[in-house]
Design an enzyme around this catalytic site. Sequence first.
Site: not given
Ligand code: SAH
Length: 464
Positions: A412, A303, A383, A270, A248
């Site tokens: 993060a 995850d 999101m 994505k 992604d």
């Molecule tokens: N599977 C991913 C989530 C995918 S949806 C997980 O478990 O983290 C994508 C969303 O994840 C982003 O819009 C944001 O809200 C969050 N996200 C992913 N990486 C991030 C990061 N490093 N810091 C903050 N939010 C994050």
Amino acid sequence: MNHFPIFVAVEGRRIVLSGGGDAALAKLRLILKTTAHVTVFAPTPAPEIEAWAVEGILRLVRRPMQPGDALCAALFYAADENENEDARTSAIARADGALVNIVDNLQDSQFITPAIVDRDPVTVAIGTEGAAPVLARAIKADLEAKLPATLGTLARIGKSFRKAADALPFGRPRRDFWADYYFNAGPAAISSGEEAVGPALDSLLVDHLSRKERPGHVAFVGAGPGDPELLTLKARKLLDEADVVIHDRLIAAPILELVRREATLLDAGKEGFGPSMSQSDINALMVEHAARGAQVVRLKSGDPTVFGRLDEEIDAVGEAGIGYTIVPGITAASAAVASIGQSLTKRERNSSVRFLTGHDMKGFADHDWAALARPGEVAAIYMGKKSARFIQGRLIMHGADRATPVTIVENASRPDQRILTTTLAHLAEDIAAAQLSGPALTFYGLAPRAAEAAMNETIKQELA
Ligand code: SAH
């Protein structure tokens, strides 16, 4: 990268050096490891150089350099430790067509010599572009200790066996064979002597020739929030073995760096639910590669089981009769909560935590809002940038305290991590003002530990 590392073919070619003192000696000790023809120009050479000349391992010319002395040379070292002489000799060498290095003069050098860990034919070159020689030495010492002295021998014997190993099909079977040799069979054999290595290679090849090829496979791998050190060991291993990696857009560059160099890297684009390759295209891509026998890694941020549309991808792979595994990763909520020094759950505050997606709020039933609006509730909103105003409105409508803390963590675990603290009352305007450009996780009901402590202190003072 201002200097691009390469290995120059010097066998049978000339390397010319001007100088006869300590700097010249230091460079010559390296250069003499090569199979080049070495010529030294020095009116007063050090005794070591004289001795090498007598032994015939270099040619010594006892006079200053003159035009034409570096003709046909691949490399030239100006090592007179004298600015004017170095400038003079390097100008000659340049005119003669050699690549020029001036000792201790990065500025005017066309190439630099790295620190070298020598397990010929395996060589590791370490460079810091002159920024941190101490660091280069420390890395070198580390590698010297780590790489067994027998590595060069194993590689040399291995090289002579390459033709025989071509009996294995190109690609994974051949790679597996060599990995087995360098990490298992080779070191085991060489411990009982160099002559044991050949027979060990023969029987290893027989063993590998009789193996069945591994069928194609898809691993759904969590890449974590961005810090490569938050990858699992399994993820590292799979990235190292993958034939194809479909990732992604959210996957951080330092993690993609870890993918095996020969693997095909495909960007599925994505980002949350942003512009992307369509889900069915991604499914088709995974199936197509795995059906051809590839070990596919479907690399998903955080995850894979959290807001990752994992089930659709599993269904597609399963329907095609392809085997798969899921490797969990650290989800954004876990990384973000760590960055604010809090827990996702806490005794006497919240015994449950909700993971919401701000993207698809229409599906979130009204009674869920009412439950979330109660004091002490905590939610991690993924999101949630675009839907901040909607979420704020629903919660306030259902009686949530406007002073409920809200914390947004952007990027993060990454170097550009930002933490934004606000309250439910100001959520929408503060999020808009912050102009977040990276992925951001919103915590409803959590303030950073430091801010929370400060707030409790003020309350205490007001009560006193
Ligand atoms: N599977 C991913 C989530 C995918 S949806 C997980 O478990 O983290 C994508 C969303 O994840 C982003 O819009 C944001 O809200 C969050 N996200 C992913 N990486 C991030 C990061 N490093 N810091 C903050 N939010 C994050």
